[in-house]
Design a protein around this motif. Sequence first.
Motif: not given
Length: 461
Positions: A404-409, A412-415, A419-422
Amino acid sequence: MDVLKKVPVREQDAKVRATNFEEVCYGYNKEEAMKEASRCLKCKNNAKCMGGCPVSINIPGFIREVEAGDFGAAASVIAEASALPAVCGRVCPQETQCEGECIRGIKGEPVSIGKLERFVADWSRENGFVPEVSAEKNGHRVAVVGSGPAGLTCAGDLAKLGYEVTIFEALHEPGGVLTYGIPEFRLPKETVVRTEIENVRKLGVTIETDVIIGKSVTIDELMDEEGFEAVFIGSGAGLPKFMGIPGENANGVFSANEYLTRSNLMKAFRDDYDTPIMAGRNVAVVGGGNVAMDAARTALRLGADVHIVYRRSEAELPARVEEVHHAKEEGVVFDLLTNPVEILADEKGWVKGMVVRKMKLGEPDASGRRRPVEVEGSDYTIEVDTVIMSLGTSPNPLISSTTEGLETNKRKCIVAEAESGQTSREGVFAGGDAVTGAATVILAMEAGKKGAAGIHAYLKG
């Protein structure tokens, strides 16, 4: 010696290697490596080759040690930046990265940086040399999802910083695309891949296989119940793409992912394994990237006549020049400026042919490559019994749909921050193909390094 020319690299004869899965390139021996290293200008200021290396290996530094014959010192220099030198020395597109920036290459051929890296890594393995890395444990626990190049690199860097790291791998063997995607003849599994994975383990990293994140356990459970303070998602992009043309569901149509996984991970290419694989007599591989070359050259070794069907010209092929050259040498036929429009099946539902249409090149598209345009009335049929679709991949949505709350574009790739991968979830970082879509091993490694640095900064507050 002619300093403007590379020391040639020995290879298996094309006619012989087209019948086996043994490694194509033999690499340098000690004398050849030292001779090639002597061509390096050892740039002290602004070594452009390092700027072309996504993981910032001290290239002049390790080559200087090779020329001096101190291969252990060379290995230690490389180990400061890379956990997978034997892999990178074989599969990195050096020609567009470090070697593409080499000053020696301005008036002659660039130094064979990749072949020298491979030599050092192979020497280390053959002589049992593992660079020493000592780090006191700092008491923090980090989970890494996926044991491909992004996950292994992130885990290795974190372990060097003192973190207790556990990698969770969905399949029964670690390595990700290194194990299931790249064929044996380009990247030997027993010697090269397993050794480099073991070297990551020796840093103190734990690898748990057969754990599907999002099914066996969720990201939330890892953090809330298992006590991991941060998570790096390096799960790759394993969801294949298809064209959506008529007949694509016929028996004998594969994604390159499935075809290569059966051959590599499940060892269908070996006579002592019973893994079923459709070897095919006449195989068409649709696509022009490195994965397409891998699938075509695998099918060839399994006894097929193989055609690469690609809608642009040779100049636009995204595959490495070396891979295209090797494929041609081995007998793969290239049907360029050609695109499938329908797959034909027999009365039992098996592929019997493919209707293709000739193309011509128009104006450049967003990628900068000239856009293929259909030539009306140019359709013809080629006889094939197997079609392998190699059109790229996207991330499996299992992790994003269960976190939950993990943003994708929209792909379907994770946003994630570059520079940090956050990601959009606190304490959750991501990198590699899960973020970018299908890319190269070295770019995934770069993302793994950035993710490790991001996690370190996050946990140290």
